[in-house]
Design an enzyme around this catalytic site. Sequence first.
Site: not given
Length: 446
Positions: A259, A352, A216-217, A236, A294, A297
Site C-alpha cells: 500500500d 481527481y 485494467g490499464i 498493488d 462528488k 460542495a
Amino acid sequence: MADRYANFANSGVGRAVVKRLGLPDPPRLRRYRAGDPLTTGPVLLGAAPGGRLADPVRKQLESTGIEVTETGTEGTRHGALIFDATGIADSTQLRSLFDFFHPYARSLHSSGRVIVLGTQPELTTGPREATAQRSLEGLTRSIGKEFGRGVTAQLVYVAPGGENGVESTLRFLLSGRSAYVSGQVIRIGTASAPAPADWEKPLAGKLALVTGAARGIGASIAGILARDGAEVIALDVPGAGDALADVANKAKGRALQLDLTAEDSPARLAGYLAAGPHGGVDIVVHNAGITRDKTIARMDESRWDSVIGVNLTAPERVNDVLLEQGLIKRGGRIVGVASIAGIAGNRGQTNYATSKAGVIGLVQSTAPALAERGITFNAVAPGFIETAMTAKMPIGLREAGRRLNSMSQGGLPVDVAETIAWFASPGSAAITGNVVRVCGQSLLGA
C-alpha cells in the site's frame, strides 16, 4: 464492455444507416500485431525549403524497410504523409503546407498517419519563425479532425541537434501502437538516443515497476512491457493479491503487495529494489490511481485526501526516495499516468482533476532536474478508456465519452500501455517533460 453502437456502425446495414443520418462513424482502428509492417503503404515525404529533417528521416525510414517517395502519383495510396516544416521561418511560407497536403489529403489508407516535423518555437531565431512554428499546432489538430477513417495526425517538434533522435517516435507514430493517439504535440530534445539492439524487444534486460498493476490499464502496462522484453514487478495493494498474482504470472514477472499510501511504503519499496538482483530499477510507471467522485460542495474530506494521497502524493514520495538512494538507474525512465480530467477538468471530480493536473506538474517540474542523470520523466493522459470502471458509468455519460473524440469510440487499455512502452524505450532518451494524451483526440481540453 462491448461497444454495441460501434459494432452496428461497422456492419453492412449499420454503415448505410450511419452515412444516411450523419451519425458518428467509429472506424476499425489498426492496432499493433507482431509481424505487421510499420505502415500500410509507402510514405510520402515532403519538406519546406531549408528543412533540416527530411534527409535524416528518409534514411531512418528506409532503414526499417519502408518505401519513401517524394513525388506523389495519381492513384497511389499512402500509409503516411510526413512533412518537414522546420524550414518555415515566416507566415508567408506556411503556404507550403497547403501545397503538400491539399492534393494528397485523400490518398491515405484507412488508419493512415500524418506527421508534421517542426522546431520548438522557443528554440527558433526570432518572433516570425516562432509564430510560424506555433501555427503548426492548428494544422495538425485540424487534420486529425478532418481526415477520419482512423487517420491520426501529430506534430513533432525536434530541437536543433536532435535530428538523429527521432526514430523511436517515428516507429511509434507510424505503427498500430499509436492507434488512439492523435492531435498531439511531442517535443524531442538533443540527448543521445541509441537504438535498441532489437526493436521488437527494446526493453530486454530492463527491470520495470508498474504500480496499480492488478487490473485494467495497469495489467495491460505490465503485459506490454513484458512483451517488449522487460522483467516486470507488478505492484498493488494487498487486497488485490489474487488478481495481482495472475497479472505477474502472465507477464512472467514478480508480484509485490504494498500500500503506497502507508508511511513506510517508499522505504520498504526501496529496500526491496536494493536487495534485488538488479540493485535498482530501470523503469517506474506510476499507474496506481483511484476516484472518489462528488461535487466539491458534497465531498467529505476523506474523499479528497484519499484521491490526492494515492494519485499524487504517493508518486512524489516514491520518486523522492528512489532518486535519493540512486535506485532509478542512470538512463532510467519514469512515466506518470495523468488524465484529460487534469487538463480540461470534470464536473464532480475536483479531487481527481486536481491530482491528475498535479501529475502533469510533477513531470514538468521534475524532468529538467533529472536530465543530467539521463533519466526521462513523461506522462500519458488517457481519455475515455474501456475498463471495468467506465463500464459502470451511466449509459448517457458512457456514450458521450465514447463519441466525443475524432475516433468516435473509446480507447483500450493497450493504447495507454503502448504509449508508455514508447516512453520507456532506450530510443526515446531525447523525449522528456512530455504529456501525451491517449484519447482519440478528445473534443474536450487542448
